[in-house]
Design an enzyme around this catalytic site. Sequence first.
Site, mmCIF file in Angstrom:
data_model
loop_
_atom_site.group_PDB
_atom_site.id
_atom_site.type_symbol
_atom_site.label_atom_id
_atom_site.label_comp_id
_atom_site.label_asym_id
_atom_site.label_seq_id
_atom_site.Cartn_x
_atom_site.Cartn_y
_atom_site.Cartn_z
ATOM 1 N N ASP A 151 0.751 -1.038 0.047
ATOM 2 C CA ASP A 151 0.028 -0.028 0.000
ATOM 3 C C ASP A 151 0.827 1.239 -0.269
ATOM 4 O O ASP A 151 0.283 2.434 -0.142
ATOM 5 C CB ASP A 151 -0.954 -0.010 1.126
ATOM 6 N N SER A 152 2.169 1.023 0.120
ATOM 7 C CA SER A 152 3.252 2.164 -0.132
ATOM 8 C C SER A 152 2.993 2.656 -1.421
ATOM 9 O O SER A 152 3.521 3.681 -1.747
ATOM 10 C CB SER A 152 4.498 1.778 0.095
ATOM 11 N N ASP A 199 -0.683 -6.079 0.033
ATOM 12 C CA ASP A 199 -0.900 -5.497 0.977
ATOM 13 C C ASP A 199 -2.574 -5.440 1.325
ATOM 14 O O ASP A 199 -3.257 -4.968 0.501
ATOM 15 C CB ASP A 199 -0.369 -4.404 1.161
ATOM 16 N N LYS A 236 -0.746 -9.521 3.221
ATOM 17 C CA LYS A 236 -0.055 -8.855 4.352
ATOM 18 C C LYS A 236 -0.772 -7.967 5.057
ATOM 19 O O LYS A 236 -1.682 -7.325 4.301
ATOM 20 C CB LYS A 236 1.353 -8.121 3.907
ATOM 21 N N GLU A 272 -1.413 -5.614 8.648
ATOM 22 C CA GLU A 272 -0.517 -4.867 9.708
ATOM 23 C C GLU A 272 -1.309 -4.808 11.067
ATOM 24 O O GLU A 272 -2.661 -5.087 11.323
ATOM 25 C CB GLU A 272 -0.561 -3.424 9.657
ATOM 26 N N GLU A 301 8.989 -3.929 11.046
ATOM 27 C CA GLU A 301 9.220 -2.557 10.823
ATOM 28 C C GLU A 301 9.683 -1.588 11.829
ATOM 29 O O GLU A 301 8.985 -1.451 12.926
ATOM 30 C CB GLU A 301 8.260 -1.947 9.755
#
Length: 287
Positions: free
Chosen positions: A57-58, A96, A125, A127, A194
């Site tokens: 999502d970056s 993501d 992925k 978070e 991270e």
Amino acid sequence: MSHHPDPPATPPASPPVTIPMLQAWRAEGRRIVMVTAYDAAMARLVDPVVDVILVGDSVGNVCLGFDNTLPVSLAMMNHHVEAVARARPRALLVADMPFLTFHLDLPDTIRNAGGFLQRGAAAVKLEGGAARVPVVEALVACEIPVMGHLGLTPQSVNAMGGFKVQGRAVAQARRIVEDAKRLEDAGCFSLVLEGIPAELAARITEALAIPTIGIGAGPHCAGQVLVLHDLLGLLPGRKAKFVRTYVDGYGLLQAGLAAYAEDVRAGRFPGPEESYALPEAVRAALD
């Protein structure tokens, strides 16, 4: 625009990377290489040399002009996952889960994650720590592989008060360790760590059987990930401490563009070698 389409991706010469392979490499001590990619051209560029491609999502702040990842939608991510999947990468393709696509209820979460697999991803992925355990368990029960993400989680930028290193206080460090164990127990096949101290990442890596992938987490993780644009120097401006830039991609591209503009303005491009000749018979008919 280009006068010809990109050539089709050639079939990979080596077998595709799988989740069991990553887990075996972790046991063998072989380091895992992971980078981001957001389209087919990038995927073809990185695929020969990496093990895992993350459609992160970056993309929001790297390519789409957002200040952070929070505005990135499911539709945006679907678009980029499909683009990368069309390159048919040998590397494991991980998608993501963007903000608010795995927070509301389990049926929607499963549908959103499953959509990534239907579009060509091999895993997702997401978070978050212990609060994500029910989500991970539900996805794994549906045969959707999950990579976790702990420490500095960009979707929590507001709660964290900015992009700050995590795990420097005792309680916070203990919570990250405990969250890592709980995510492994819930079924995550790997964890991204991270923005945490290197020693803390080393302790977590030692405590887990699954591979850890570090970004700003020191050298002791089972693998490393960087944003492709960062490592290739494609973004001007200040870089995070954990980024190593391997080439001045921005400078090289600017030089190439400047040379192109100069040739156009001077009438040197296109030349005979970039031009098409009119057949003699057609010329005669036109005269």
